[in-house]
Scaffold this active site. Structure first.
Site, mmCIF file in Angstrom:
data_model
loop_
_atom_site.group_PDB
_atom_site.id
_atom_site.type_symbol
_atom_site.label_atom_id
_atom_site.label_comp_id
_atom_site.label_asym_id
_atom_site.label_seq_id
_atom_site.Cartn_x
_atom_site.Cartn_y
_atom_site.Cartn_z
ATOM 1 N N SER A 83 0.785 -1.244 0.000
ATOM 2 C CA SER A 83 0.000 0.000 0.000
ATOM 3 C C SER A 83 0.816 1.293 0.000
ATOM 4 O O SER A 83 0.228 2.371 0.012
ATOM 5 C CB SER A 83 -0.924 -0.007 1.231
ATOM 6 O OG SER A 83 -0.151 0.123 2.409
ATOM 7 N N THR A 132 -8.468 2.596 -4.011
ATOM 8 C CA THR A 132 -7.951 3.926 -3.683
ATOM 9 C C THR A 132 -8.332 4.967 -4.743
ATOM 10 O O THR A 132 -8.567 4.610 -5.904
ATOM 11 C CB THR A 132 -6.401 3.842 -3.571
ATOM 12 O OG1 THR A 132 -5.854 5.147 -3.571
ATOM 13 C CG2 THR A 132 -5.783 3.104 -4.759
ATOM 14 N N ASP A 133 -8.322 6.220 -4.336
ATOM 15 C CA ASP A 133 -8.553 7.312 -5.304
ATOM 16 C C ASP A 133 -7.341 7.511 -6.219
ATOM 17 O O ASP A 133 -7.436 8.203 -7.232
ATOM 18 C CB ASP A 133 -8.888 8.623 -4.573
ATOM 19 C CG ASP A 133 -7.796 9.137 -3.643
ATOM 20 O OD1 ASP A 133 -6.793 8.413 -3.431
ATOM 21 O OD2 ASP A 133 -7.943 10.250 -3.104
ATOM 22 N N GLU A 134 -6.190 6.907 -5.851
ATOM 23 C CA GLU A 134 -4.962 7.167 -6.622
ATOM 24 C C GLU A 134 -5.032 6.597 -8.036
ATOM 25 O O GLU A 134 -4.249 6.976 -8.902
ATOM 26 C CB GLU A 134 -3.741 6.639 -5.866
ATOM 27 C CG GLU A 134 -3.663 7.257 -4.492
ATOM 28 C CD GLU A 134 -2.354 7.078 -3.765
ATOM 29 O OE1 GLU A 134 -1.310 6.877 -4.402
ATOM 30 O OE2 GLU A 134 -2.384 7.143 -2.521
ATOM 31 N N TYR A 158 2.308 1.642 -7.459
ATOM 32 C CA TYR A 158 1.220 1.301 -6.528
ATOM 33 C C TYR A 158 -0.137 1.539 -7.184
ATOM 34 O O TYR A 158 -0.974 0.637 -7.256
ATOM 35 C CB TYR A 158 1.336 2.123 -5.235
ATOM 36 C CG TYR A 158 0.070 2.119 -4.399
ATOM 37 C CD1 TYR A 158 -0.403 0.938 -3.830
ATOM 38 C CD2 TYR A 158 -0.678 3.296 -4.199
ATOM 39 C CE1 TYR A 158 -1.586 0.926 -3.088
ATOM 40 C CE2 TYR A 158 -1.846 3.288 -3.454
ATOM 41 C CZ TYR A 158 -2.295 2.102 -2.899
ATOM 42 O OH TYR A 158 -3.460 2.078 -2.173
ATOM 43 N N LYS A 162 -3.119 -1.128 -8.310
ATOM 44 C CA LYS A 162 -4.493 -1.077 -7.773
ATOM 45 C C LYS A 162 -5.488 -0.887 -8.920
ATOM 46 O O LYS A 162 -6.575 -1.465 -8.919
ATOM 47 C CB LYS A 162 -4.635 0.062 -6.753
ATOM 48 C CG LYS A 162 -3.915 -0.148 -5.427
ATOM 49 C CD LYS A 162 -4.427 -1.332 -4.618
ATOM 50 C CE LYS A 162 -5.793 -1.119 -4.016
ATOM 51 N NZ LYS A 162 -6.155 -2.214 -3.088
#
Ligand code: NAD
Ligand code: TYD
Length: 354
Positions: A83, A132-134, A158, A162
């Site tokens: 993460s 995640t918003d990433e 990362y 995701k």
């Protein structure tokens, strides 16, 4: 019962503690116990039969299938992941393994399990993927916040891993009809967060009198959410989310990193004053993260409108609770600062120019 993966990590552990404080439904917790997994986070459940811990890897299909066959959960909540963006820059392979291959294997085992259920259990089953918003990439100032239809533009190993996992989850719904739900949440903070992420790292360094390393100009913006509010959102999506849908979760709380660090220093000056001076003097600007995303912001109106979820904490109340937790738990901090932690700190920070 529920199967939670990655339940010994920061958000997973908070979720399990929160769930068992409110419901009598047991949780099987499958966790590999990487550097980020810590059973001390769940010490309060040591004598609680509703928490069943299984030490293992989501990539291990035989193990996952046997856990599913034995316990017959009504839902799987996938928190397990590598993460940390900085670790993904230094070593991306683990991210591909766990986040992509691990999610794929979990989906395959879930599909086989789900196909074998009777009609009633089949209708009830959910696979909830915590993301995640990433995955949406970086916003410029003035651009509207990420909605669920914003294009995926991941920029780090990362976020790319995701994003890939989110696509696989989506594909298993469209292709096989697996009843999936996905949540994409903004930056979390709160108790039990490993001190490699911004807020706990700043707290732990400040308490040790060490420099507070702010990357670049410190003007990168994140949208912060107290971890318990994320747990509440996940519970609500599991309960009432529409199968196949994604829900963005965020705190409507955009702040530049430097402001977060200054807030922590100001609060610590009150909660644990130094004999001389202020924590602010420890702030040190260091060289930036490669490919550093400038701004994340979540538009949480869909989950608010459709599922009636709202964050319960403001940043001020959440961060004060968080600092008090770290101040009250020096043994937890000491125990996570192992040799491996010190090696990581050396690797990530020693080469950064002040
Ligand atoms: P974390 O790094 O604190 O914990 C991850 C947990 O997963 C650890 O307990 C680790 O042992 C376990 N794990 C890792 N690889 C595994 C594997 N192969 N098999 C089984 N277990 C494995 O992470 P976190 O901050 O608690 O994040 C949890 C989830 O939420 C992740 O999927 C992350 O992408 C997502 N998320 C995190 C944030 C945040 O701000 N922390 C925000 C949005 C979404
Ligand atoms: P982090 O907590 O790693 O979360 P993410 O990168 O997933 O958003 O970092 C939050 C922000 O803080 C990010 O813009 C990077 C910055 N940061 C620092 O300035 N110094 C640090 O030592 C760390 C760990 C992060």
């Amino acid at each position: 019962m529920l199967l939670v993966t990655g339940g010994a990590g920061f958000i997973g552990a908070n979720f399990i503690l929160d769930w068992l404080a409110q419901a009598d439904e047991a949780i099987i917790n499958l966790d590999k116990l990487t550097y980020a997994g810590n059973l001390e986070n769940l010490a309060a459940l040591a004598a609680d039969e509703r928490h069943i811990f299984v030490h293992g890897d989501v990539c291990d299909t035989a193990l996952v299938s046997s856990v599913l066959g034995r316990y017959k959960p009504r839902a799987i909540l996938n928190f397990a992941a590598e993460s940390h963006v900085d670790r993904s820059i230094h070593g991306p392979e683990e991210f591909v393994q766990t986040n992509i291959l691990g999610t794929f294997r979990l989906l395959e085992a879930s599909r086989a399990y789900w196909n074998g259920l009777n009609d009633k259990m089949k209708r009830r089953f959910r696979f909830l993927h915590v993301s995640t918003d990433e995955v949406y990439g970086s916003l410029v100032q003035g651009q509207p916040a990420f909605s669920e239809t914003f294009p995926y533009q991941p920029n780090s190993p990362y976020s790319a891993s995701k994003a890939a996992s989110d696509h696989l989850v989506r594909a298993y719904y469209h292709t096989y009809g697996l009843p999936v739900l996905t949540t994409n949440c903004s930056n979390n903070y709160g108790p039990y967060q490993f001190p490699e992420k911004l807020i706990p790292l700043m707290v732990v360094n400040a308490l040790a009198g060490k420099p507070l390393p702010v990357y670049g100009d410190g003007q990168q913006i994140r949208d912060w959410l107290y971890v318990k509010d994320h747990c509440t959102a996940i519970r609500r999506v599991l309960e009432a989310g529409v199968v196949g849908e994604t829900y963005n979760v965020g705190g409507w709380n955009e702040q530049p990193n430097i402001k977060i660090v200054r807030t922590i220093c100001t609060l610590l000056d009150t909660l644990r004053p130094l004999v001389i001076g202020s924590y602010h003097s420890l702030i040190t600007f260091v060289s930036d993260r490669p490919g550093h995303d400038r701004r994340y912001a979540i538009d949480a109106s869909k989950i608010e409108r459709e599922l009636g979820w709202k964050p319960g904490e403001t940043f001020e109340t959440g961060v004060t609770k968080t600092l008090r937790w770290y101040l009250d738990n020096p043994a937890w901090i000491g125990n996570v600062q192992s040799g491996a932690y010190r090696t990581w700190m050396e690797k990530n920070y020693a080469g950064r120019q002040a």
